[in-house]
Design a protein around this motif. Structure first.
Motif, PDB file in Angstrom:
ATOM      1  N   LYS A 257     -11.429   8.929  14.392  1.00  0.00           N
ATOM      2  CA  LYS A 257     -11.203   8.226  13.137  1.00  0.00           C
ATOM      3  C   LYS A 257      -9.943   8.762  12.478  1.00  0.00           C
ATOM      4  O   LYS A 257      -9.469   9.856  12.794  1.00  0.00           O
ATOM      5  N   VAL A 258      -9.427   7.960  11.560  1.00  0.00           N
ATOM      6  CA  VAL A 258      -8.267   8.357  10.771  1.00  0.00           C
ATOM      7  C   VAL A 258      -8.624   8.138   9.308  1.00  0.00           C
ATOM      8  O   VAL A 258      -9.030   7.039   8.927  1.00  0.00           O
ATOM      9  N   ARG A 259      -8.523   9.194   8.514  1.00  0.00           N
ATOM     10  CA  ARG A 259      -8.777   9.099   7.077  1.00  0.00           C
ATOM     11  C   ARG A 259      -7.458   8.820   6.383  1.00  0.00           C
ATOM     12  O   ARG A 259      -6.460   9.495   6.615  1.00  0.00           O
ATOM     13  N   LEU A 260      -7.486   7.835   5.527  1.00  0.00           N
ATOM     14  CA  LEU A 260      -6.300   7.407   4.815  1.00  0.00           C
ATOM     15  C   LEU A 260      -6.509   7.631   3.321  1.00  0.00           C
ATOM     16  O   LEU A 260      -7.474   7.139   2.747  1.00  0.00           O
ATOM     17  N   ILE A 261      -5.624   8.403   2.716  1.00  0.00           N
ATOM     18  CA  ILE A 261      -5.629   8.598   1.273  1.00  0.00           C
ATOM     19  C   ILE A 261      -4.486   7.741   0.747  1.00  0.00           C
ATOM     20  O   ILE A 261      -3.334   7.940   1.127  1.00  0.00           O
ATOM     21  N   TYR A 262      -4.816   6.791  -0.102  1.00  0.00           N
ATOM     22  CA  TYR A 262      -3.866   5.735  -0.430  1.00  0.00           C
ATOM     23  C   TYR A 262      -3.935   5.339  -1.904  1.00  0.00           C
ATOM     24  O   TYR A 262      -4.796   5.780  -2.656  1.00  0.00           O
ATOM     25  N   ARG A 263      -3.025   4.423  -2.263  1.00  0.00           N
ATOM     26  CA  ARG A 263      -3.042   3.789  -3.578  1.00  0.00           C
ATOM     27  C   ARG A 263      -2.621   2.332  -3.399  1.00  0.00           C
ATOM     28  O   ARG A 263      -1.639   2.042  -2.716  1.00  0.00           O
ATOM     29  N   THR A 264      -3.386   1.440  -3.998  1.00  0.00           N
ATOM     30  CA  THR A 264      -3.061   0.019  -4.004  1.00  0.00           C
ATOM     31  C   THR A 264      -3.675  -0.613  -5.240  1.00  0.00           C
ATOM     32  O   THR A 264      -4.583  -0.050  -5.837  1.00  0.00           O
ATOM     33  N   LYS A 265      -3.200  -1.777  -5.604  1.00  0.00           N
ATOM     34  CA  LYS A 265      -3.697  -2.439  -6.808  1.00  0.00           C
ATOM     35  C   LYS A 265      -4.738  -3.508  -6.512  1.00  0.00           C
ATOM     36  O   LYS A 265      -5.493  -3.893  -7.387  1.00  0.00           O
ATOM     37  N   ARG A 266      -4.761  -4.006  -5.278  1.00  0.00           N
ATOM     38  CA  ARG A 266      -5.680  -5.089  -4.927  1.00  0.00           C
ATOM     39  C   ARG A 266      -6.325  -4.806  -3.575  1.00  0.00           C
ATOM     40  O   ARG A 266      -6.083  -3.785  -2.958  1.00  0.00           O
TER      41      ARG A 266
ATOM     42  N   LEU B 153       0.850  -1.191   0.000  1.00  0.00           N
ATOM     43  CA  LEU B 153       0.000   0.000   0.000  1.00  0.00           C
ATOM     44  C   LEU B 153       0.883   1.237   0.000  1.00  0.00           C
ATOM     45  O   LEU B 153       1.901   1.275   0.691  1.00  0.00           O
ATOM     46  N   THR B 154       0.486   2.232  -0.774  1.00  0.00           N
ATOM     47  CA  THR B 154       1.178   3.518  -0.755  1.00  0.00           C
ATOM     48  C   THR B 154       0.276   4.538  -0.075  1.00  0.00           C
ATOM     49  O   THR B 154      -0.853   4.764  -0.531  1.00  0.00           O
ATOM     50  N   ILE B 155       0.746   5.128   1.006  1.00  0.00           N
ATOM     51  CA  ILE B 155      -0.009   6.170   1.709  1.00  0.00           C
ATOM     52  C   ILE B 155       0.382   7.517   1.120  1.00  0.00           C
ATOM     53  O   ILE B 155       1.559   7.845   1.029  1.00  0.00           O
ATOM     54  N   ARG B 156      -0.620   8.280   0.735  1.00  0.00           N
ATOM     55  CA  ARG B 156      -0.370   9.616   0.195  1.00  0.00           C
ATOM     56  C   ARG B 156      -0.554  10.700   1.262  1.00  0.00           C
ATOM     57  O   ARG B 156       0.213  11.637   1.339  1.00  0.00           O
ATOM     58  N   LYS B 157      -1.588  10.521   2.087  1.00  0.00           N
ATOM     59  CA  LYS B 157      -1.890  11.522   3.116  1.00  0.00           C
ATOM     60  C   LYS B 157      -2.706  10.861   4.216  1.00  0.00           C
ATOM     61  O   LYS B 157      -3.468   9.938   3.959  1.00  0.00           O
ATOM     62  N   ILE B 158      -2.539  11.377   5.427  1.00  0.00           N
ATOM     63  CA  ILE B 158      -3.280  10.887   6.586  1.00  0.00           C
ATOM     64  C   ILE B 158      -3.945  12.084   7.256  1.00  0.00           C
ATOM     65  O   ILE B 158      -3.302  13.115   7.458  1.00  0.00           O
ATOM     66  N   ILE B 159      -5.220  11.921   7.603  1.00  0.00           N
ATOM     67  CA  ILE B 159      -5.935  12.966   8.335  1.00  0.00           C
ATOM     68  C   ILE B 159      -6.528  12.315   9.581  1.00  0.00           C
ATOM     69  O   ILE B 159      -7.335  11.402   9.485  1.00  0.00           O
ATOM     70  N   ALA B 160      -6.089  12.772  10.743  1.00  0.00           N
ATOM     71  CA  ALA B 160      -6.566  12.225  12.017  1.00  0.00           C
ATOM     72  C   ALA B 160      -7.575  13.203  12.613  1.00  0.00           C
ATOM     73  O   ALA B 160      -7.328  14.403  12.670  1.00  0.00           O
ATOM     74  N   TYR B 161      -8.720  12.688  13.054  1.00  0.00           N
ATOM     75  CA  TYR B 161      -9.785  13.500  13.637  1.00  0.00           C
ATOM     76  C   TYR B 161      -9.896  13.178  15.119  1.00  0.00           C
ATOM     77  O   TYR B 161      -9.968  12.012  15.499  1.00  0.00           O
ATOM     78  N   SER B 162      -9.934  14.222  15.948  1.00  0.00           N
ATOM     79  CA  SER B 162     -10.021  14.012  17.396  1.00  0.00           C
ATOM     80  C   SER B 162     -11.423  14.325  17.908  1.00  0.00           C
ATOM     81  O   SER B 162     -12.226  14.954  17.210  1.00  0.00           O
TER      82      SER B 162
END
Length: 128
Positions: free
Chosen positions: A106-115, A63-72
């Motif tokens: 919650k934590v929002r994950l902006i990512y890239r993956t093939k499967r 998995l490639t993580i592009r950005k993470i946004i954590a909400y409190s």
């Protein structure tokens, strides 16, 4: 006999030292994501707990993580631009908050993956 005793003694010393530096990572959220979708939210299992560090683990594929946004809980949003590539069955670098920690919802994950991949979110609790 002496060689065997020395080997076990060294092993015990190394294990003791390494366990002193081990951190208490616990699984705080998990989500199965697909390659077509690029954004997902991982809900925190125990939302009343403050965490001072988080990191991600992946199962099945990379998995490639592009950005993470954590909400409190208090409405704050923490944006982390920390692109990283996580290999199958490995962990991302840890992300540190303050020593007091933050109460994540919650934590929002902006990512890239093939499967399909299972993303696991781990945290270290802040001292109370």
């Amino acid at each position: 006999m002496k060689k065997k005793t020395i080997f076990y003694l060294i092993w015990v010393i190394v294990f003791s030292i390494s366990s002193c530096y081990a951190q208490d990572w616990e699984l705080i959220g998990e989500k199965k994501v697909v390659g077509k979708k690029k954004v997902t939210d991982i809900e925190i299992n125990n939302q009343g707990t403050s965490y001072k560090k988080i990191r991600f683990g992946v199962k099945n594929t990379a998995l490639t993580i592009r950005k993470i946004i954590a909400y409190s809980q208090d409405g704050q949003k923490y944006e982390i631009d920390s692109p990283s590539y996580i290999k199958k069955d490995e962990f991302s670098p840890s992300i540190s908050f303050s020593e007091k920690g933050i109460k994540l919802i919650k934590v929002r994950l902006i990512y890239r993956t093939k499967r399909h991949v299972i993303v696991q979110l781990y945290g270290i609790k802040a001292a109370t």
